[in-house]
Write an enzyme that holds these catalytic residues in place. Structure first.
Site, PDB file in Angstrom:
ATOM      1  N   LYS A  60      -9.413   1.293  -4.240  1.00  0.00           N
ATOM      2  CA  LYS A  60      -8.173   0.554  -3.973  1.00  0.00           C
ATOM      3  C   LYS A  60      -8.408  -0.928  -4.245  1.00  0.00           C
ATOM      4  O   LYS A  60      -9.472  -1.462  -3.898  1.00  0.00           O
ATOM      5  CB  LYS A  60      -7.780   0.781  -2.512  1.00  0.00           C
ATOM      6  CG  LYS A  60      -6.428   0.213  -2.106  1.00  0.00           C
ATOM      7  CD  LYS A  60      -6.103   0.616  -0.668  1.00  0.00           C
ATOM      8  CE  LYS A  60      -4.761   0.082  -0.198  1.00  0.00           C
ATOM      9  NZ  LYS A  60      -4.424   0.528   1.172  1.00  0.00           N
ATOM     10  N   SER A  93       0.085   2.577   1.849  1.00  0.00           N
ATOM     11  CA  SER A  93      -0.072   1.680   0.730  1.00  0.00           C
ATOM     12  C   SER A  93      -1.099   2.121  -0.315  1.00  0.00           C
ATOM     13  O   SER A  93      -1.111   1.574  -1.411  1.00  0.00           O
ATOM     14  CB  SER A  93      -0.476   0.295   1.250  1.00  0.00           C
ATOM     15  OG  SER A  93      -1.728   0.369   1.911  1.00  0.00           O
ATOM     16  N   SER A 138      -2.005   4.240   5.813  1.00  0.00           N
ATOM     17  CA  SER A 138      -2.053   4.068   4.356  1.00  0.00           C
ATOM     18  C   SER A 138      -3.029   4.940   3.585  1.00  0.00           C
ATOM     19  O   SER A 138      -2.988   4.952   2.359  1.00  0.00           O
ATOM     20  CB  SER A 138      -2.343   2.612   4.016  1.00  0.00           C
ATOM     21  OG  SER A 138      -1.156   1.883   4.123  1.00  0.00           O
TER      22      SER A 138
HETATM   23  N1  GLN Z   1       2.999   1.468   6.159  1.00  0.00           N
HETATM   24  C1  GLN Z   1       2.348   0.689   7.166  1.00  0.00           C
HETATM   25  C2  GLN Z   1       2.674  -0.768   6.965  1.00  0.00           C
HETATM   26  O1  GLN Z   1       3.475  -1.039   6.159  1.00  0.00           O
HETATM   27  C3  GLN Z   1       0.883   0.923   7.121  1.00  0.00           C
HETATM   28  C4  GLN Z   1       0.206   0.186   6.034  1.00  0.00           C
HETATM   29  C5  GLN Z   1      -1.274   0.428   5.994  1.00  0.00           C
HETATM   30  O2  GLN Z   1      -1.796   1.334   6.637  1.00  0.00           O
HETATM   31  N2  GLN Z   1      -1.967  -0.429   5.272  1.00  0.00           N
HETATM   32  O3  GLN Z   1       2.160  -1.632   7.598  1.00  0.00           O
END
Ligand code: GLN
Length: 481
Positions: free
Chosen positions: A75, A150, A174
């Site tokens: 990532k 994400s 994410s």
């Molecule tokens: N979807 C969640 C957010 O927008 C989690 C994001 C993540 O785990 N990086 O914060």
């Protein structure tokens, strides 16, 4: 079948038997990428030359190394020395880190082959990879749908056969939610299990790095490769790291599974609910005991998370000022330059969160919002502590829905935020959890099952996940691209 389709354990077997060479694996990986990357958009940077160079060096490590010669995607919020690391943000569009994250350093020492850096929501803020400053990553099962987020690029790359495994980061879901949307396995380790050194911080008390893989065995292999104490991360835990693959294949007779009533409410897709219930039944037939439990503060998790995560983000992202890294805008004076850099460099979701975060930390509102949310966080953790006195693992759906359409939730932020309603509490409590495929809808979209464990007890969730996977075999389905 190309070598790009194989799992880590399959590749490792053939590499050790000298039936294949790392170069042949990489050939197949990049021909797959050449074939489909335009359609899915998993990557921000592809590191082809680098990959062939590393392949030359792995020869000696293949015998002992668990991941030597294995093609892995990272990532793009983990720092890779000398290789562009953007966090999918204009702010870091040209940032080449002078140092390596601990996770990628460990993978390198064990002979992994970096295939490329994957797309994400800008600074890991989002649930669909639509917040990337560069492009969306599409779901390989239906190109009109999101890959989740994400870590959408990592999940798509694994599902579409562009790498054997990938690394993601999980602050509120994410790793698990995109794994669930793409029909692959995603493991968020216990907070502190894996070093965060060199992970560009979003919310430091919640962030954790973990693997996205084609099956549960590979998740255990990857965790072996990256786990362990690191003096460079003061929150990394000095606890013993077992061989996680030893948990696989053990019986689950007598395993106590808790099903939280609060997680089976309205708003969930029918097909998701049905698949999760069948998965639970299947675990029962394997000898597990299923009991209903309650996690009474679940309803406050999303609100508490969006206060704590944004507060921490506002502080972590203060460093992007046009001076130290990446993008710099013009300005009449220093303040003006700061302002223009941050106005132009960050996307709307990141700016929204920085503003919300500074607001909840401001003198007048700190007590009412930030402090209260920390208290709620403790209550949520206590809910889990109480539940784990009775049960060994907790099972829930990973997400209330399957992958949604691109654009469907971009104008309805609350709906987007609710996509992580089942994963967020786990981060607040610092627990380990895995998402594994547990079925498909009638329109052939993958459904994910979440298994949550006690602190530092990844072994039990891997054991349960593996036992389920062996009979169910959903993980063997691949998208037809
Ligand atoms: N979807 C969640 C957010 O927008 C989690 C994001 C993540 O785990 N990086 O914060």
């Amino acid at each position: 079948m190309g070598l790009n389709e194989l799992s880590i354990s399959e590749l490792r077997r053939s590499l050790r038997a000298q039936e294949i060479r790392p170069q042949e694996i990489i050939d197949d990986i990049y021909s797959r990428i050449d074939e489909i990357e335009d359609k899915v958009g998993s990557f921000i940077t592809i590191t082809r030359d680098n990959a062939y160079k590393s392949a030359e060096g792995v020869g000696k490590t293949i015998k002992e190394g668990h991941i030597a010669g294995i093609p892995i995607a990272i990532k793009d919020n983990l720092c890779t020395k000398g290789i562009l690391t953007t966090c999918a943000s204009k702010m870091l569009y040209n940032f080449v880190p002078p140092y390596e994250s601990t996770v990628t350093k460990r993978l390198s020492e064990q002979g992994y082959i970096l295939i490329g850096k994957t797309n994400l929501d800008e600074f890991a803020m989002g649930s669909s990879t639509e917040n990337s400053a560069f492009h969306v990553t599409r779901n390989p099962w239906d190109l009109g749908r999101v890959s989740g987020g994400s870590s959408g690029g990592s999940a798509t790359a694994v599902a579409a056969g562009e790498c054997a495994a990938a690394i993601g980061s999980d602050t509120g879901g994410s790793i698990r939610q995109p794994a669930s949307f793409c029909g692959v396995v995603g493991l968020k380790p216990t907070y502190g299990r894996v070093s965060r050194y060199g992970l560009v911080a979003f919310a430091s008390s919640l962030d954790q790095i973990g693997p996205i893989t084609k099956n549960v065995t590979d998740a255990a292999i990857m965790l072996n490769a990256i786990a362990g104490h690191d003096p460079l991360d003061s929150t990394s835990a000095a606890v013993n790291v077992p061989d996680f693959t030893e948990a696989l294949g053990k019986e689950i007779k007598g395993l106590k599974i808790g099903i939280p009533t609060e997680y089976f409410t309205e708003g969930m897709d029918r097909e998701v609910e049905d698949s999760v219930h069948s998965a639970i039944k299947r675990l029962e037939t394997l000898g597990a005991n299923v009991v209903e439990i309650s996690l009474p503060h679940t309803g406050y998790a999303v609100a508490a998370y969006y206060i704590l995560a944004t507060a921490e983000a506002s502080s972590n992202l203060a460093r992007f000022d046009g001076v130290k890294y990446g993008f710099r805008a013009e300005g009449k004076n220093l303040l003006d330059m700061y302002r223009n850099t941050r106005t132009e460099g960050f996307g709307v979701e990141v700016k929204r969160r920085i503003m919300l975060g500074t607001y909840v930390l401001s003198a007048g509102y700190y007590e009412a919002y930030y402090r209260k949310s920390e208290q709620v966080r403790t209550l949520i953790k206590q809910d889990f502590d109480n539940a784990f006195k009775e049960v060994d693992v907790i099972i829930t759906p990973t997400s209330p829905t399957v992958a949604f359409k691109i654009g469907e939730k971009t104008s309805d932020l609350l709906q987007m935020y609710l996509s992580d309603i089942f994963t967020i509490s786990v981060n607040l409590a610092g627990l380990p959890a895995i998402s594994i495929p547990c079925g498909f809808t009638n329109s052939n979209l993958p459904i994910g099952l979440q298994i949550i464990g006690r602190h530092f007890d990844e072994e039990t969730i891997l054991k349960a996940a593996y036992a389920y996977e062996q009979g169910a075999q959903w993980h063997l389905r691949r998208p037809d691209l």
